[in-house]
Enzyme design. Structure first.
Site, PDB file in Angstrom:
ATOM      1  N   GLY A  11      -5.010  -0.087   1.216  1.00  0.00           N
ATOM      2  CA  GLY A  11      -5.042   0.372   2.583  1.00  0.00           C
ATOM      3  C   GLY A  11      -3.984  -0.228   3.336  1.00  0.00           C
ATOM      4  CE1 TYR A 145     -15.887   1.789   8.854  1.00  0.00           C
ATOM      5  CE2 TYR A 145     -15.990   1.530  11.079  1.00  0.00           C
ATOM      6  CZ  TYR A 145     -15.543   1.247   9.990  1.00  0.00           C
ATOM      7  OH  TYR A 145     -14.488   0.187   9.993  1.00  0.00           O
TER       8      TYR A 145
HETATM    9  P1  NAD Z   1      -7.741   1.902   5.034  1.00  0.00           P
HETATM   10  O1  NAD Z   1      -8.466   3.253   5.022  1.00  0.00           O
HETATM   11  O2  NAD Z   1      -6.123   1.868   5.303  1.00  0.00           O
HETATM   12  O3  NAD Z   1      -8.116   1.038   3.877  1.00  0.00           O
HETATM   13  C1  NAD Z   1      -9.284   1.144   3.102  1.00  0.00           C
HETATM   14  C2  NAD Z   1      -8.958   1.078   1.664  1.00  0.00           C
HETATM   15  O4  NAD Z   1     -10.259   0.889   0.986  1.00  0.00           O
HETATM   16  C3  NAD Z   1      -8.229   2.214   1.167  1.00  0.00           C
HETATM   17  O5  NAD Z   1      -7.216   1.989   0.289  1.00  0.00           O
HETATM   18  C4  NAD Z   1      -9.239   3.006   0.343  1.00  0.00           C
HETATM   19  O6  NAD Z   1      -8.650   4.039  -0.465  1.00  0.00           O
HETATM   20  C5  NAD Z   1      -9.997   1.780  -0.340  1.00  0.00           C
HETATM   21  N1  NAD Z   1     -11.247   2.476  -0.480  1.00  0.00           N
HETATM   22  C6  NAD Z   1     -12.270   3.004   0.168  1.00  0.00           C
HETATM   23  N2  NAD Z   1     -13.414   3.228  -0.433  1.00  0.00           N
HETATM   24  C7  NAD Z   1     -13.198   2.639  -1.688  1.00  0.00           C
HETATM   25  C8  NAD Z   1     -13.862   2.426  -3.102  1.00  0.00           C
HETATM   26  N3  NAD Z   1     -15.130   2.982  -3.113  1.00  0.00           N
HETATM   27  N4  NAD Z   1     -13.526   1.728  -4.281  1.00  0.00           N
HETATM   28  C9  NAD Z   1     -12.266   1.144  -3.989  1.00  0.00           C
HETATM   29  N5  NAD Z   1     -11.552   1.439  -3.008  1.00  0.00           N
HETATM   30  C10 NAD Z   1     -11.897   1.934  -1.817  1.00  0.00           C
HETATM   31  O7  NAD Z   1      -8.326   0.995   6.271  1.00  0.00           O
HETATM   32  P2  NAD Z   1      -7.997  -0.253   6.901  1.00  0.00           P
HETATM   33  O8  NAD Z   1      -7.644   0.020   8.246  1.00  0.00           O
HETATM   34  O9  NAD Z   1      -6.901  -1.212   6.037  1.00  0.00           O
HETATM   35  O10 NAD Z   1      -9.450  -1.002   6.954  1.00  0.00           O
HETATM   36  C11 NAD Z   1      -9.591  -2.092   5.919  1.00  0.00           C
HETATM   37  C12 NAD Z   1     -10.994  -2.636   6.244  1.00  0.00           C
HETATM   38  O11 NAD Z   1     -10.978  -3.231   7.491  1.00  0.00           O
HETATM   39  C13 NAD Z   1     -12.064  -1.501   6.163  1.00  0.00           C
HETATM   40  O12 NAD Z   1     -13.292  -2.098   5.808  1.00  0.00           O
HETATM   41  C14 NAD Z   1     -12.507  -1.419   7.728  1.00  0.00           C
HETATM   42  O13 NAD Z   1     -13.628  -0.940   7.739  1.00  0.00           O
HETATM   43  C15 NAD Z   1     -12.251  -2.845   8.301  1.00  0.00           C
HETATM   44  N6  NAD Z   1     -11.632  -2.607   9.725  1.00  0.00           N
HETATM   45  C16 NAD Z   1     -10.243  -2.120   9.979  1.00  0.00           C
HETATM   46  C17 NAD Z   1     -10.117  -1.980  11.257  1.00  0.00           C
HETATM   47  C18 NAD Z   1      -8.700  -1.437  11.892  1.00  0.00           C
HETATM   48  O14 NAD Z   1      -8.425  -1.423  13.031  1.00  0.00           O
HETATM   49  N7  NAD Z   1      -7.734  -1.355  10.938  1.00  0.00           N
HETATM   50  C19 NAD Z   1     -11.110  -2.087  12.378  1.00  0.00           C
HETATM   51  C20 NAD Z   1     -12.339  -2.740  11.967  1.00  0.00           C
HETATM   52  C21 NAD Z   1     -12.683  -2.796  10.734  1.00  0.00           C
END
Ligand code: NAD
Ligand code: UDP
Length: 314
Positions: A11, A145
């Protein structure tokens, strides 16, 4: 060198964190099911001798092995994605987190959970400190979520209290930068794509709602410190940039940077869309000696350059 499992490594944040840890010489094992992440984000590290990757759904299985650290980033993160994957979102934040906590318990690894500012819901306290319990609608569309992440935090603390697993929880506020999928649905990729393809920028509501945007390199540094600093087991820490902006201001800045005419379409505000959001980072400053360094306009320029290459226009 330490050995770390990064769940959600394909991700947006996972790509940056993986690169950061590989550059330190750590042995990185990535796992992802590509539900919202991309194979090309894994390919960029394939040649690195200290990188291994497993395509797995962590609700089904996890890569067994000995780890010093486990970082859990796996979860759909954008409203567009988690609303289209509602049950998967709840399962990865419950069963997926439990599977990783069991692995941490077996191997003695320190476990870092990527939680979110969404645990504060539509907050009644501003800015949000860690001891605010939040204002979440448990049966609204975003609850898959918000409540998923609240469950993830609760089970993480249960493994800390009852099984003495060393855990840390990062409450991540809006983070942006290169590698956030252009079709992800979040504000910056949406506005970048729309501005680059000559479409009006879609503003939900009247654009007066606020968010506070953290550039991804700052976030990765904060996550790394929270993961590795001594004496932080059981701690919950906000990570984000307190520089608060309205959605309308962000839209204006995007069109200004790209030098395109200002053209906006106002669409209905999604249900339960938080009106204001800004982290209180007093705790992060104290425990991690951390605060964001990249100013919003600078980070946005870098990010918009990257989208220009990805979208491949001019
Ligand atoms: P993203 O969607 O780009 O990355 C999440 C990754 O998790 C993806 O690659 C997805 O394929 C993988 N994934 C999802 N379900 C899965 C499963 N069952 N098994 C294996 N892999 C799985 O999102 P991001 O922005 O990189 O966010 C990463 C984390 O940070 C998340 O947990 C998100 O909730 C948290 N977060 C991000 C933000 C932000 O602004 N980017 C803000 C708050 C929290
Ligand atoms: N938003 C918007 N237009 C878009 C995408 C998002 O006006 O094309 C708004 C959205 O309603 C929210 C803010 O921008 O108020 C941030 O949305 P995002 O999906 O990036 O993240 P959130 O903080 O809501 O999880």
């Amino acid at each position: 060198m330490p050995r770390v499992l990064v769940a959600g490594s394909a991700g947006f944040i996972g790509t940056h964190l993986t690169g950061y840890l590989l550059d330190l010489g750590w042995e990185v094992v990535g796992v992802d099911n590509f539900s919202t992440g991309k194979p090309e984000n894994v390919e960029r590290y394939r040649q690195r001798p200290n990188f291994t990757f497993y395509e797995m759904d962590i609700t089904q299985e996890v890569p067994e092995g000995d780890y010093d650290y486990i970082v859990n980033l796996a979860s759909p993160a954008s409203p567009k994605k988690y609303l289209s994957l509602p049950v998967d979102t709840m399962l990865v934040n419950s069963i997926g987190v439990k599977n990783l906590l069991d692995l941490a318990k077996e191997t003695g690894a320190t476990f870092l959970l990527a939680s979110t500012s969404e645990v504060y819901g539509d907050p009644l306290v501003h800015p949000q400190p860690e001891d605010y319990w939040g204002n979440v609608n448990p049966v609204g569309p975003r609850s898959v979520y918000d409540e998923g992440k609240r469950f993830a935090e609760a089970i993480t603390m249960a493994y800390y209290r009852y099984d003495r697993v060393p855990v840390r929880i990062a409450r991540i506020f809006n983070t942006y930068g290169p590698f956030m999928d252009v079709a992800d649905g979040r504000i910056i990729p949406n506005f970048a794509y729309q501005a680059l393809t000559g479409q009006p920028l879609t503003i939900y509501g009247d654009g007066s709602q606020t968010r506070s945007f953290c550039y991804v390199s700052d976030m990765v540094e904060g996550l790394f410190r929270l993961l590795t600093y001594e004496g932080l087991d059981g701690e919950v820490v906000n990570l984000g940039n307190p520089d608060e902006r309205t959605v309308l201001d962000v839209a204006r800045l995007v069109v200004k940077i790209y030098g395109v005419p200002e053209s906006f379409t106002f669409l209905p505000l999604p249900q339960d869309d938080p009106k204001r959001r800004k982290p209180d980072i007093t705790k992060a400053k104290r425990l991690l000696k951390w605060e964001p360094k990249v100013p919003f306009e600078k980070g946005l320029r870098r990010t918009l350059e990257w989208y220009k290459e990805v979208v491949n226009v001019g």
